[in-house]
Design a protein around this motif. Structure first.
Motif, PDB file in Angstrom:
ATOM      1  N   SER A 178       0.792  -1.413   0.039  1.00 35.95           N
ATOM      2  CA  SER A 178      -0.132  -0.051   0.087  1.00 35.95           C
ATOM      3  C   SER A 178       0.926   1.297   0.022  1.00 35.95           C
ATOM      4  N   ARG A 179       0.537   2.268  -0.661  1.00 33.32           N
ATOM      5  CA  ARG A 179       1.276   3.583  -0.809  1.00 33.32           C
ATOM      6  C   ARG A 179       0.607   4.577   0.179  1.00 33.32           C
ATOM      7  N   TYR A 180       1.616   5.629   0.519  1.00 33.83           N
ATOM      8  CA  TYR A 180       1.271   6.688   1.202  1.00 33.83           C
ATOM      9  C   TYR A 180       0.129   7.597   0.782  1.00 33.83           C
ATOM     10  N   ILE A 181       0.256   7.884  -0.869  1.00 30.96           N
ATOM     11  CA  ILE A 181      -0.993   8.527  -1.409  1.00 30.96           C
ATOM     12  C   ILE A 181      -1.816   7.390  -2.109  1.00 30.96           C
ATOM     13  N   PRO A 182      -2.910   7.194  -1.699  1.00 32.81           N
ATOM     14  CA  PRO A 182      -4.000   6.083  -2.572  1.00 32.81           C
ATOM     15  C   PRO A 182      -3.820   6.262  -3.966  1.00 32.81           C
ATOM     16  N   TRP A 183      -3.804   5.179  -4.692  1.00 29.95           N
ATOM     17  CA  TRP A 183      -3.836   5.140  -6.137  1.00 29.95           C
ATOM     18  C   TRP A 183      -4.856   4.249  -6.633  1.00 29.95           C
ATOM     19  N   PRO A 184      -5.374   4.441  -7.826  1.00 23.52           N
ATOM     20  CA  PRO A 184      -6.515   3.529  -8.234  1.00 23.52           C
ATOM     21  C   PRO A 184      -5.825   1.996  -8.269  1.00 23.52           C
ATOM     22  N   LEU A 185      -6.455   0.982  -7.611  1.00 28.28           N
ATOM     23  CA  LEU A 185      -6.090  -0.326  -7.520  1.00 28.28           C
ATOM     24  C   LEU A 185      -6.917  -1.479  -8.189  1.00 28.28           C
ATOM     25  N   MET A 186      -6.310  -2.388  -8.898  1.00 24.54           N
ATOM     26  CA  MET A 186      -7.093  -3.341  -9.441  1.00 24.54           C
ATOM     27  C   MET A 186      -6.585  -4.733  -9.169  1.00 24.54           C
ATOM     28  N   ASN A 187      -7.513  -5.668  -9.163  1.00 22.49           N
ATOM     29  CA  ASN A 187      -6.764  -6.960  -9.302  1.00 22.49           C
ATOM     30  C   ASN A 187      -6.487  -7.410 -10.799  1.00 22.49           C
ATOM     31  N   PRO A 188      -6.005  -8.333 -11.194  1.00 23.55           N
ATOM     32  CA  PRO A 188      -5.540  -8.864 -12.379  1.00 23.55           C
ATOM     33  C   PRO A 188      -6.745  -8.865 -13.556  1.00 23.55           C
ATOM     34  N   ARG A 189      -7.652  -9.609 -13.064  1.00 30.06           N
ATOM     35  CA  ARG A 189      -9.066  -9.664 -13.937  1.00 30.06           C
ATOM     36  C   ARG A 189      -9.563  -8.207 -14.261  1.00 30.06           C
ATOM     37  N   GLU A 190      -9.647  -7.489 -13.212  1.00 26.69           N
ATOM     38  CA  GLU A 190     -10.019  -6.040 -13.754  1.00 26.69           C
ATOM     39  C   GLU A 190      -9.196  -5.411 -14.601  1.00 26.69           C
ATOM     40  N   CYS A 191      -7.773  -5.528 -14.307  1.00 24.00           N
ATOM     41  CA  CYS A 191      -6.700  -5.093 -15.052  1.00 24.00           C
ATOM     42  C   CYS A 191      -7.122  -5.340 -16.347  1.00 24.00           C
ATOM     43  N   ALA A 192      -7.161  -6.645 -16.828  1.00 22.39           N
ATOM     44  CA  ALA A 192      -7.329  -7.208 -18.171  1.00 22.39           C
ATOM     45  C   ALA A 192      -8.449  -6.654 -18.768  1.00 22.39           C
ATOM     46  N   ALA A 193      -9.566  -6.400 -18.141  1.00 24.72           N
ATOM     47  CA  ALA A 193     -10.766  -5.955 -18.759  1.00 24.72           C
ATOM     48  C   ALA A 193     -10.537  -4.326 -19.240  1.00 24.72           C
ATOM     49  N   LYS A 194      -9.726  -3.674 -18.060  1.00 25.68           N
ATOM     50  CA  LYS A 194      -9.462  -2.222 -18.591  1.00 25.68           C
ATOM     51  C   LYS A 194      -8.485  -2.065 -19.774  1.00 25.68           C
ATOM     52  N   ALA A 195      -7.564  -3.164 -19.852  1.00 19.40           N
ATOM     53  CA  ALA A 195      -6.568  -3.161 -21.066  1.00 19.40           C
ATOM     54  C   ALA A 195      -7.393  -3.623 -22.404  1.00 19.40           C
ATOM     55  N   ALA A 196      -8.471  -4.297 -22.282  1.00 22.02           N
ATOM     56  CA  ALA A 196      -9.266  -4.641 -23.450  1.00 22.02           C
ATOM     57  C   ALA A 196      -9.987  -3.596 -23.820  1.00 22.02           C
TER      58      ALA A 196
END
Length: 261
Positions: A83-101
């Motif tokens: 986890s990071r000090y400044i929150p950043w948009p976070l996805m799991n691998p399947r959500e990432c793949a949908a975003k990439a598609a």
């Protein structure tokens, strides 16, 4: 879709991991590998670990910086286990793949960025990413070898690619066909540097104590997913503000000169 995905490995120290990553990519139909300032060479061990994926190794692009690696990408996702000090948009691998598609369907290149074996990606490197992806391992044994992480992500990209025809039948994220491609990293970065200089020029930002202002503004624009035309409009506004600032400065100097006379 898979032709639009670039696997980026930063400061990799073990040649075997580079070879294993190439094998994972070829298993799933990906072919573009970029090595950022690698600490290991593509040697015989890398070729052996690639298990007949040496064509990916021979075609791998070697660059000096992460910014160079992702310059032409419209979507950049960094893998992070922390986890990071400044929150950043976070996805799991399947959500990432949908975003990439979705990004690929709109004509954008996608970079999946993987960090060092020992320490992952730095905060500054992660801030260059539109979003972070976390592989949900068990908490008490969460460490993944970088090549294993690449295998997981490549698998999810392939699943999304198999489903891509159905995805393309849907409308875009905003319900309509968009008129301009997303701004790539180089264009967005140029706009952010322009914004930073403009804020310094008008006295809004102290360059000696910037705190987290630019990181938060970068997060804002990357989360918004601005397109190329929007970047051009914003830069036009910044230029107009800078010109007006110069005019006001000249006028103030003229008044001071008149007063001294």
């Amino acid at each position: 879709m898979l032709d639009n995905i670039v696997i980026v490995m930063v400061n990799t120290t073990h040649s075997g991991n580079i070879g294993a990553a190439a094998r994972a990519m070829k298993n799933m139909g990906l072919s573009q590998l970029v090595l950022v300032d690698p600490k290991a060479a593509i040697d015989e061990e890398a070729i052996q670990r690639s298990s007949r994926a040496e064509d990916i190794l021979h075609q791998a692009r070697i660059v000096a910086s992460l910014e160079e690696a992702i310059a032409d990408c419209g979507l950049v996702v960094g893998t992070s286990a922390r986890s990071r000090y400044i929150p950043w948009p976070l996805m799991n691998p399947r959500e990432c793949a949908a975003k990439a598609a979705m990004a690929s369907a709109n004509g954008n290149k996608i970079a999946l960025v993987f960090g060092r074996e020992s320490s992952g990606l730095t905060n500054d490197e992660l801030h260059l990413c539109h979003a972070h992806v976390h592989i949900p391992t068990v908490e008490d044994f969460s460490s993944l070898n970088v090549a294993q992480a690449i295998q997981v992500m490549c698998y999810e990209m392939r699943l999304a690619a198999i489903s891509e025809p159905a995805l393309q039948q849907e409308e875009s994220a905003w319900g309509v066909e968009w008129d301009y491609e997303l701004a790539n990293h180089e264009q967005l970065n140029g706009m952010l540097h322009h914004l930073e200089q403009t804020m310094v020029d008008i006295g809004f930002l102290d360059p000696n104590t910037p705190k987290q202002t630019m990181s938060r503004l970068r997060r804002l624009f990357q989360r918004a997913g601005v397109d190329k035309m929007e970047v051009n409009i914003l830069r036009g506004i910044f230029s107009a503000v800078q010109r007006q600032q110069k005019v006001q400065g000249v006028q103030q100097d003229a008044v001071k000169t008149g007063d001294s006379d």
